[in-house]
Every structure is written in structure tokens, then in C-alpha cells.
Design a protein around this motif. Structure first.
Motif, PDB file in Angstrom:
ATOM      1  N   ILE A 103      42.766  40.849 -49.293  1.00  0.00           N
ATOM      2  CA  ILE A 103      42.366  41.030 -47.894  1.00  0.00           C
ATOM      3  C   ILE A 103      43.555  41.019 -46.939  1.00  0.00           C
ATOM      4  CG2 ILE A 103      40.060  40.109 -48.279  1.00  0.00           C
ATOM      5  CD1 ILE A 103      41.003  37.480 -47.005  1.00  0.00           C
ATOM      6  N   ASP A 151      45.651  36.446 -51.369  1.00  0.00           N
ATOM      7  CA  ASP A 151      45.667  37.509 -52.372  1.00  0.00           C
ATOM      8  C   ASP A 151      46.495  37.132 -53.605  1.00  0.00           C
ATOM      9  OD1 ASP A 151      44.277  38.811 -50.426  1.00  0.00           O
ATOM     10  OD2 ASP A 151      45.914  40.155 -49.850  1.00  0.00           O
ATOM     11  N   TYR A 206      35.115  35.666 -45.480  1.00  0.00           N
ATOM     12  CA  TYR A 206      35.753  36.386 -46.577  1.00  0.00           C
ATOM     13  C   TYR A 206      34.989  37.672 -46.901  1.00  0.00           C
ATOM     14  CZ  TYR A 206      37.518  37.433 -51.241  1.00  0.00           C
ATOM     15  OH  TYR A 206      38.057  38.070 -52.332  1.00  0.00           O
ATOM     16  N   ALA A 247      35.650  40.270 -44.281  1.00  0.00           N
ATOM     17  CA  ALA A 247      36.941  40.935 -44.480  1.00  0.00           C
ATOM     18  C   ALA A 247      36.821  42.055 -45.515  1.00  0.00           C
ATOM     19  CB  ALA A 247      37.996  39.915 -44.913  1.00  0.00           C
ATOM     20  N   LEU A 248      36.093  41.805 -46.595  1.00  0.00           N
ATOM     21  CA  LEU A 248      35.902  42.836 -47.618  1.00  0.00           C
ATOM     22  C   LEU A 248      35.069  43.998 -47.088  1.00  0.00           C
ATOM     23  CD1 LEU A 248      35.239  40.553 -50.723  1.00  0.00           C
ATOM     24  CD2 LEU A 248      37.277  41.937 -50.293  1.00  0.00           C
ATOM     25  N   LYS A 288      37.382  46.019 -44.557  1.00  0.00           N
ATOM     26  CA  LYS A 288      38.503  46.712 -45.186  1.00  0.00           C
ATOM     27  C   LYS A 288      38.079  47.719 -46.241  1.00  0.00           C
ATOM     28  CE  LYS A 288      41.975  43.104 -44.470  1.00  0.00           C
ATOM     29  NZ  LYS A 288      43.030  43.957 -43.877  1.00  0.00           N
TER      30      LYS A 288
END
Length: 296
Positions: free
Chosen positions: A39, A44, A72, A75-76, A79
């Protein structure tokens, strides 16, 4: 002796597995093993998204497990356009959507116009589907919903909120649940996240007098899970989320411990027990680490 048709199917399946394993060996030799998705921060180096894996997050109550995991997943989504199906038995859907919008935009929802809130509400609905938490479900019912929903993975929050079969011994029941989840991940290639609480004893374990954090509650360990070591044994990745809720300076920082990464070839590794990753809450506008806000 099995019928000839059964023998043929068994032989064909065996040939497929042999070809798959040989392909993996060649890909490994050629450096073609696909890495998981990061991310964009130091996390990472330790933990990345991988398709079709079973993840578990351990943590005491009131440390912000749900908030960090939702961040989290957001964010995935932002992105990589990942989509999630979520059952959260202890949180209102409106509150979770508020948090996701604030993560996504990086602004307090009170600072947004109603038209902007409506717009972002439409956007996040493309990536997050929330199961009605007014009803209790067992794990099989939730897995069925996850399978039937267009999503990349599911989040069960928390494990203790499931409608368990009390007629089965806890040890056997937990192993069966883990086996069912693992089979689901292997078959559907969807990723599963489950939050879980530790046993009561973990809430009494404090740092010793000679430690800089003397008196503060320590982060739970793998074996502290309600139900014991069953869960760390069966999951692909096992993390712990912790917060020093009574600390003057660190009370708004989430500690992330990575205790188990099953497949290190595709990315990730355990953290040092004495050096967790510390994420700043950032007033609810998206966690930061080292000043890096991956959603900004």
C-alpha cells in the motif's frame, strides 16, 4: 476397485497438480513468483495483500482493531479497486462508512458539503458491501454470502460474534471453522480477514517494573487467542493490533505486530517482537506511519 471413469478423473486431476507444481518450480527458478500488493509504506516490507489467503488479527477490546483493518482495506480499494464484503457485529454501518469516507478524502466529514458526502457515499458503495448485523450468522452462512457477492474478500468482525454451534467442543469447532475458511479461500481465491479477541489472561499481562512501559498492558501473543493455538496453526498470516490506551504520548498510536507470514516468497516477514510498527491515528483521517499517509 473404483469404476474406470473414477480412475480416469483421478488420473486427470493428478496430472493437473503435477503440471501446476512443475510450473511453480520453473517460475521460482526464473524469479517469476508474483509478489503481493503493498500500500506504499513500511508495512509493505512485512505484510502485503495476497489473493485467496486466510488472515487473522488478534487484539484486545477498545484498541481500534476494526478501524485499522477498515483503513487497510480502504487503501487496497483506492489503489487497486479491491472490493470487500463485511460483517461487523459490533459497529454501526453508518459509523464505518463515515470512517471510510474520511480515510478516502482525508477530511472530517463535518467539513464536507452534503452533496460531497453523497458523492463519496456512492463511490465507497462500489467497494464495500456491508451485511446486516442485526442478524446473527454462523461462519458457513457468511462464507456463502461472501461467495455470492462480487468481491475480492470478506471480513468477519469479530470471530466471537459468530453464532457458533455450542453442541460441538470448542477445540473441534474452531478447527472445523478454520478448515472451512481455508477450503473457501483455496476454492474461490477470495481473501478472508477475521478479527479475534485474546483470552482474559492476556489483559492482565503488563510490562515489568524495569521496562520503559512499566505497568502498561503488553500486546497479546499468538497463543493468547480465545480457543488457543488453533488459529495461528491454520491461518496463512497472523497479526496483532495493540494500543497503549493509558500511555500519555502513545495512546493514539496503533501497534502492529506481524507474528506469522506463511509464504515469505510472495512478500512479508514477521516483525521484531520488541519493535512493532506504530501507526498514528491522524485524527481519524487515515493512519500515517513516519508521516506517510498512503491515502493522501
Amino acid at each position: 476397485r473404483p469404476p474406470r471413469s473414477t480412475q480416469s478423473r483421478s488420473s486427470a486431476a493428478s496430472d493437473v497438480y503435477k503440471r501446476q507444481s512443475l510450473k511453480y518450480l520453473f517460475d521460482y527458478k526464473d524469479g517469476k513468483i508474483k509478489k503481493g500488493l503493498g500500500i506504499g509504506c513500511i508495512l509493505d516490507d512485512y505484510y502485503v495483500y495476497k489473493q485467496g489467503e486466510f488472515n487473522m488479527f488478534l487484539g484486545l477490546d477498545n484498541v481500534g482493531k476494526t478501524n485499522w483493518i477498515i483503513w487497510y482495506l480502504t487503501a487496497l480499494s483506492k489503489k487497486y479497486k479491491k472490493k470487500w464484503c463485511i460483517w461487523s457485529g459490533e459497529n454501526k454501518v453508518g459509523q464505518l462508512k463515515r470512517d471510510i469516507i474520511q480515510f478516502w478524502v482525508g477530511s472530517n466529514i463535518k467539513e464536507l458539503k452534503k452533496s460531497e458526502i453523497e458523492n463519496y457515499h456512492t463511490i465507497i458503495n462500489k467497494y464495500f458491501y456491508f451485511i446486516d448485523n442485526r442478524k446473527l450468522y454462523d461462519h458457513k452462512q457468511l462464507l456463502k454470502i461472501f461467495e455470492e457477492t462480487e468481491c475480492d474478500g470478506g471480513f468477519i468482525d469479530p470471530f466471537t460474534g459468530l453464532n457458533h454451534n455450542r453442541r460441538v467442543a470448542q477445540f473441534d469447532r474452531n478447527y472445523q471453522i478454520c478448515n472451512d475458511v481455508r477450503e473457501f479461500c483455496n476454492r474461490t481465491k477470495k481473501t478472508i480477514y477475521i478479527s479475534i479477541h485474546p483470552q482474559t489472561e492476556a489483559a492482565r499481562r503488563v510490562y515489568p517494573p524495569d521496562h520503559p512501559l512499566n505497568g502498561h498492558i503488553q500486546a497479546p501473543r499468538k497463543a493468547d487467542c480465545e480457543g488457543g493455538q488453533v488459529f495461528p496453526n491454520r491461518v496463512d498470516n497472523f497479526l496483532c493490533l495493540h494500543r497503549l490506551v493509558a500511555h500519555k504520548e502513545l495512546w493514539m498510536q496503533s501497534e502492529v505486530y506481524i507474528y506469522k507470514i506463511k509464504d515469505k516468497e510472495t512478500g512479508g516477514k514477521p516483525t521484531n517482537l520488541a519493535e512493532p510498527l506504530r501507526f498514528d491515528y491522524n485524527s481519524g483521517l487515515g493512519f500515517t506511519i513516519g508521516g506517510n499517509n498512503v491515502l493522501k
